[in-house]
Scaffold this active site. Sequence first.
Site, PDB file in Angstrom:
ATOM      1  N   GLU A  44      -5.379  -3.567   2.873  1.00  0.00           N
ATOM      2  CA  GLU A  44      -6.228  -4.672   2.242  1.00  0.00           C
ATOM      3  C   GLU A  44      -6.215  -5.899   3.045  1.00  0.00           C
ATOM      4  O   GLU A  44      -5.015  -6.279   3.529  1.00  0.00           O
ATOM      5  CB  GLU A  44      -5.967  -4.915   0.773  1.00  0.00           C
ATOM      6  CG  GLU A  44      -6.923  -4.137  -0.220  1.00  0.00           C
ATOM      7  CD  GLU A  44      -6.336  -2.519  -0.499  1.00  0.00           C
ATOM      8  OE1 GLU A  44      -7.019  -1.921  -0.928  1.00  0.00           O
ATOM      9  OE2 GLU A  44      -5.156  -2.543  -0.174  1.00  0.00           O
ATOM     10  N   THR A  45      -7.422  -6.515   3.309  1.00  0.00           N
ATOM     11  CA  THR A  45      -7.557  -8.018   3.540  1.00  0.00           C
ATOM     12  C   THR A  45      -8.388  -8.567   2.544  1.00  0.00           C
ATOM     13  O   THR A  45      -9.272  -8.095   2.249  1.00  0.00           O
ATOM     14  CB  THR A  45      -8.201  -8.068   5.111  1.00  0.00           C
ATOM     15  OG1 THR A  45      -7.585  -7.553   5.896  1.00  0.00           O
ATOM     16  CG2 THR A  45      -8.548  -9.377   5.221  1.00  0.00           C
TER      17      THR A  45
END
Length: 267
Positions: A44-45
């Site tokens: 995830e970002t």
Amino acid sequence: MRQYVVDAFADRVFKGNPAAVCLPKAWPSDGLMADIAMENRFSETAFIVREPEGWRLRWFTPGGEIDLCGHATLAAAYVVLRFVEPDADVVRFRTMGGMLTVTRRRGEGGAADVFAMDFPAFDLKPMPVTDAMERALGARPVEAWLGRDLLCVMEDERVVRGLDPDPELLRNLPGLLANVTAAGDPDGGFDCVSRSFAPKLNVPEDPVCGSGHCHILPYWSRRLGKPSLVAYQASARGGVIRATVGGGRVSLGGSAALFSAGTILPD
């Protein structure tokens, strides 16, 4: 655009689950955020922007935007409370998954701070164990449940630790992620041991999955009759989650460690 890389659910780098946290001054386009997530290649970002109503948080995997993510929320809270609002101990994020509150308990005597996240618990419905599950995972579950994700229960934690699933076959199973869990060895200090696989999001295995534990921990709390649990995610990096379950919510607690801070140049 400032970007921090934080190892969540860990008290030192190279453990837990790495997430990138981006602080744009205004919202980039969805396409640009997706491109940044693809470039980072983390599970995830996170993107956080302070709007008039407060902080808003969005999460992107290499496969697109997701509605709930634990470790990147912990990482985002770590960044806000360390670099933006260092005198505060509570931060609230408006998200696709609702309002999420993160509270910091400052460590004493050199101990790492602990961040407790108030998350929704997913409702789980029982479903039949199938041959397709056994083929995809390489072992046959003894129970299967479905919320947002698939939750497969194994008879022994050694089975969970030794899994080598087929990502393509996992794509054909119901649910967004496939979470696999078993009771922990009482001598090991953990109530449950789990792993989380997300090939539908172009993430073969999520090292420590907070949203997955919003399925895993309500299951074990009910089965063990315990509101407070300690969970271990048995990925190669490993991570510990300390949790309390009740009232349709899950409090997920963990530390975080800063790996890097810098500037990305998307233009």
